[in-house]
Design a protein around this motif. Structure first.
Motif, PDB file in Angstrom:
ATOM      1  N   ARG A 204      -5.975 -19.130 -26.730  1.00  0.00           N
ATOM      2  CA  ARG A 204      -5.425 -18.697 -28.022  1.00  0.00           C
ATOM      3  C   ARG A 204      -6.522 -18.797 -29.070  1.00  0.00           C
ATOM      4  N   VAL A 205      -6.747 -17.713 -29.773  1.00  0.00           N
ATOM      5  CA  VAL A 205      -7.711 -17.729 -30.867  1.00  0.00           C
ATOM      6  C   VAL A 205      -7.016 -17.226 -32.127  1.00  0.00           C
ATOM      7  N   VAL A 206      -7.581 -17.562 -33.283  1.00  0.00           N
ATOM      8  CA  VAL A 206      -6.998 -17.107 -34.548  1.00  0.00           C
ATOM      9  C   VAL A 206      -8.046 -16.311 -35.315  1.00  0.00           C
ATOM     10  N   THR A 207      -7.684 -15.087 -35.667  1.00  0.00           N
ATOM     11  CA  THR A 207      -8.563 -14.254 -36.503  1.00  0.00           C
ATOM     12  C   THR A 207      -7.720 -13.648 -37.611  1.00  0.00           C
ATOM     13  N   ASN A 208      -8.239 -13.636 -38.795  1.00  0.00           N
ATOM     14  CA  ASN A 208      -7.507 -13.114 -39.955  1.00  0.00           C
ATOM     15  C   ASN A 208      -6.132 -13.762 -40.078  1.00  0.00           C
ATOM     16  N   GLY A 209      -6.040 -15.021 -39.731  1.00  0.00           N
ATOM     17  CA  GLY A 209      -4.761 -15.694 -39.839  1.00  0.00           C
ATOM     18  C   GLY A 209      -3.724 -15.241 -38.830  1.00  0.00           C
ATOM     19  N   ARG A 210      -4.149 -14.445 -37.831  1.00  0.00           N
ATOM     20  CA  ARG A 210      -3.200 -14.015 -36.806  1.00  0.00           C
ATOM     21  C   ARG A 210      -3.665 -14.564 -35.467  1.00  0.00           C
ATOM     22  N   SER A 211      -2.718 -14.993 -34.649  1.00  0.00           N
ATOM     23  CA  SER A 211      -3.112 -15.540 -33.367  1.00  0.00           C
ATOM     24  C   SER A 211      -3.169 -14.446 -32.308  1.00  0.00           C
ATOM     25  N   THR A 212      -4.084 -14.647 -31.364  1.00  0.00           N
ATOM     26  CA  THR A 212      -4.217 -13.741 -30.234  1.00  0.00           C
ATOM     27  C   THR A 212      -4.243 -14.579 -28.975  1.00  0.00           C
ATOM     28  N   CYS A 213      -3.435 -14.211 -27.981  1.00  0.00           N
ATOM     29  CA  CYS A 213      -3.420 -14.917 -26.709  1.00  0.00           C
ATOM     30  C   CYS A 213      -3.893 -13.972 -25.614  1.00  0.00           C
ATOM     31  N   PHE A 214      -4.807 -14.461 -24.787  1.00  0.00           N
ATOM     32  CA  PHE A 214      -5.359 -13.594 -23.734  1.00  0.00           C
ATOM     33  C   PHE A 214      -5.902 -14.439 -22.592  1.00  0.00           C
ATOM     34  N   CYS A 215      -6.177 -13.787 -21.458  1.00  0.00           N
ATOM     35  CA  CYS A 215      -6.745 -14.467 -20.298  1.00  0.00           C
ATOM     36  C   CYS A 215      -8.214 -14.095 -20.165  1.00  0.00           C
ATOM     37  N   ARG A 216      -9.080 -15.116 -20.122  1.00  0.00           N
ATOM     38  CA  ARG A 216     -10.522 -14.870 -20.056  1.00  0.00           C
ATOM     39  C   ARG A 216     -10.935 -14.253 -18.722  1.00  0.00           C
TER      40      ARG A 216
ATOM     41  N   TRP B 192      -9.187  -8.472 -26.318  1.00  0.00           N
ATOM     42  CA  TRP B 192      -8.766  -8.028 -27.651  1.00  0.00           C
ATOM     43  C   TRP B 192      -9.891  -7.538 -28.555  1.00  0.00           C
ATOM     44  N   ASP B 193     -11.105  -8.093 -28.365  1.00  0.00           N
ATOM     45  CA  ASP B 193     -12.173  -7.744 -29.304  1.00  0.00           C
ATOM     46  C   ASP B 193     -13.136  -6.677 -28.778  1.00  0.00           C
TER      47      ASP B 193
ATOM     48  N   TRP C 208      -7.159   8.921 -26.093  1.00  0.00           N
ATOM     49  CA  TRP C 208      -8.620   8.973 -26.068  1.00  0.00           C
ATOM     50  C   TRP C 208      -9.172   9.470 -27.398  1.00  0.00           C
ATOM     51  N   ARG C 209      -8.595  10.529 -27.917  1.00  0.00           N
ATOM     52  CA  ARG C 209      -9.075  11.096 -29.192  1.00  0.00           C
ATOM     53  C   ARG C 209      -8.848  10.127 -30.350  1.00  0.00           C
ATOM     54  N   LEU C 210      -7.785   9.344 -30.260  1.00  0.00           N
ATOM     55  CA  LEU C 210      -7.481   8.370 -31.312  1.00  0.00           C
ATOM     56  C   LEU C 210      -8.460   7.184 -31.283  1.00  0.00           C
ATOM     57  N   LEU C 211      -8.745   6.701 -30.093  1.00  0.00           N
ATOM     58  CA  LEU C 211      -9.479   5.440 -29.975  1.00  0.00           C
ATOM     59  C   LEU C 211     -10.989   5.585 -29.810  1.00  0.00           C
ATOM     60  N   HIS C 212     -11.396   6.522 -28.995  1.00  0.00           N
ATOM     61  CA  HIS C 212     -12.807   6.559 -28.619  1.00  0.00           C
ATOM     62  C   HIS C 212     -13.804   6.673 -29.767  1.00  0.00           C
ATOM     63  N   PRO C 213     -13.501   7.431 -30.825  1.00  0.00           N
ATOM     64  CA  PRO C 213     -14.487   7.561 -31.910  1.00  0.00           C
ATOM     65  C   PRO C 213     -14.676   6.292 -32.725  1.00  0.00           C
ATOM     66  N   ARG C 214     -13.822   5.271 -32.529  1.00  0.00           N
ATOM     67  CA  ARG C 214     -13.817   4.191 -33.494  1.00  0.00           C
ATOM     68  C   ARG C 214     -14.521   2.937 -33.007  1.00  0.00           C
ATOM     69  N   ARG C 215     -15.428   2.456 -33.849  1.00  0.00           N
ATOM     70  CA  ARG C 215     -16.135   1.203 -33.557  1.00  0.00           C
ATOM     71  C   ARG C 215     -15.348   0.066 -34.191  1.00  0.00           C
ATOM     72  N   ARG C 216     -14.297  -0.278 -33.515  1.00  0.00           N
ATOM     73  CA  ARG C 216     -13.424  -1.293 -34.083  1.00  0.00           C
ATOM     74  C   ARG C 216     -12.771  -2.039 -32.925  1.00  0.00           C
ATOM     75  N   ALA C 217     -12.458  -3.321 -33.129  1.00  0.00           N
ATOM     76  CA  ALA C 217     -11.822  -4.100 -32.060  1.00  0.00           C
ATOM     77  C   ALA C 217     -10.524  -3.413 -31.640  1.00  0.00           C
ATOM     78  N   ILE C 218     -10.311  -3.340 -30.327  1.00  0.00           N
ATOM     79  CA  ILE C 218      -9.170  -2.584 -29.810  1.00  0.00           C
ATOM     80  C   ILE C 218      -7.836  -3.134 -30.306  1.00  0.00           C
ATOM     81  N   LYS C 219      -7.727  -4.458 -30.439  1.00  0.00           N
ATOM     82  CA  LYS C 219      -6.439  -4.998 -30.902  1.00  0.00           C
ATOM     83  C   LYS C 219      -6.154  -4.590 -32.340  1.00  0.00           C
ATOM     84  N   ALA C 220      -7.197  -4.597 -33.169  1.00  0.00           N
ATOM     85  CA  ALA C 220      -6.997  -4.187 -34.563  1.00  0.00           C
ATOM     86  C   ALA C 220      -6.514  -2.742 -34.624  1.00  0.00           C
ATOM     87  N   LEU C 221      -7.014  -1.900 -33.720  1.00  0.00           N
ATOM     88  CA  LEU C 221      -6.577  -0.499 -33.705  1.00  0.00           C
ATOM     89  C   LEU C 221      -5.134  -0.378 -33.244  1.00  0.00           C
ATOM     90  N   LEU C 222      -4.766  -1.150 -32.210  1.00  0.00           N
ATOM     91  CA  LEU C 222      -3.379  -1.100 -31.731  1.00  0.00           C
ATOM     92  C   LEU C 222      -2.412  -1.527 -32.834  1.00  0.00           C
TER      93      LEU C 222
END
Length: 287
Positions: free
Chosen positions: A271-283, A198-199, A159-173
């Motif tokens: 499947r989407v591609v962001t920053n040249g990296r693919s992300t797979c997820f279920c809508r 992911w976003d 919680w302390r690591l993630l909550h303060p950050r306004r950033r896509a969760i996958k990028a943080l992971l």
DNA sequence: AAACAAACCTGTGCGC
DNA sequence: TGCGCACAGGTTTGTT
């Protein structure tokens, strides 16, 4: 290629097959694999000594040597560590070889073996250094975030690591300065099991959802380690004895674009591609 | 602070 | 069969 579970599997292989055996000779084929400290430092630093402990932080393997020095190995995209008898043909792109003396106390160590660092793309590296110089030689080690399997890792920490950050969760992971060890495969698997898209901004997740995410990180990584990691179609990743991992059979998101979601069965994986990296997820499952 | 692109390399798989 | 292109598990650096 290798993420925390694969690196941990290699670490265990080194622990069982290398620790305690004298390194009688060292050859470095490709200078690039030892670019950080150079060929001579690697040869002189390893010849005649013994690995006493095999450690890991994130995707960094750190072997503690009897001499007091340390050997850091990073596999990056295509690196492998293989431990085979000298008469076993060396694979192409074998860049560093350590000859390990026999250890009569255990059958599988009773003959000479070669510790081989193999790396087609040469992004990986082998570094031998005095721990006094660690800050200078390997500054990135000091900037690594928490390792979910090595460090204290509970809901409060995450919680302390993630909550303060306004950033896509996958990028943080994926950010090794925050949590160390997660790469593209496991980020997708972890988020799928946690039901988080992911976003989503980390700061927008409730404590309950962060808790579910923490559990997903822990369980996915532990299950993947238990399965010996993930070996994809190209069979790039294998353990030190050349065996594949099995966690790819449990993948529900990574590499499954266009295939049915195994969790809800109602739609297909996007499947989407962001920053040249693919992300797979279920809508449907991930929001 | 965060998003993005490019760089480092080689091998593989695909479409034509 | 051959050729060119897109793409791949990671990380750093530099630019917006």
């Amino acid at each position: 290629m290798p993420e925390l579970p694969e690196v941990e599997t290699v670490r265990r292989g080194i622990e069982s097959l290398v620790v305690g055996r004298r390194i009688s000779s060292v050859t470095v084929g490709r200078e690039r694999s030892v670019r950080r400290v150079g060929r001579e430092a690697v040869i002189h630093g390893l010849t005649g000594t013994t690995v006493t402990t095999a450690g890991r932080r994130g995707k960094y393997l750190i072997c503690y040597l009897e001499s007091g020095d340390r050997m850091m190995i990073h596999l990056r995209m295509s690196g492998r560590v293989l431990i085979h008898p000298p008469d076993h043909p060396r694979p192409p792109h074998t860049h560093v070889v350590l000859t390990l003396e026999p250890d009569s106390r255990e059958a599988r160590r009773s003959v000479t073996h070669e510790f081989r660092f193999v790396d087609p793309r040469t992004f990986g590296e082998v570094v031998v250094y005095d721990p006094i110089d660690e800050r200078d030689v390997l500054p990135e080690l000091g900037r690594l975030g928490v390792d979910p399997l090595v460090d204290h890792f509970d809901d409060d920490v995450v919680w302390r690591l993630l909550h303060p950050r306004r950033r896509a969760i996958k990028a943080l992971l994926l950010d090794q300065h925050v949590i160390a060890g997660i790469g593209n495969i496991y980020a997708d698997e972890i988020l799928h099991r946690a039901g988080i898209k992911w976003d989503r901004l980390a700061s927008s997740l409730s404590r309950e959802r962060v808790s579910r995410l923490r559990q997903s990180v822990t369980s996915v990584l532990n299950e993947a380690v238990a399965a010996g990691g993930s070996t994809l179609q190209d069979t790039q990743y294998v353990d030190v004895e050349g065996e594949t991992g099995w966690f790819q059979l449990d993948h529900r998101a990574y590499g499954r674009g266009g295939l049915p979601c195994l969790t809800c069965g109602k739609t297909t994986i996007t499947r989407v591609v962001t920053n040249g990296r693919s992300t797979c997820f279920c809508r449907i499952c991930q929001r």
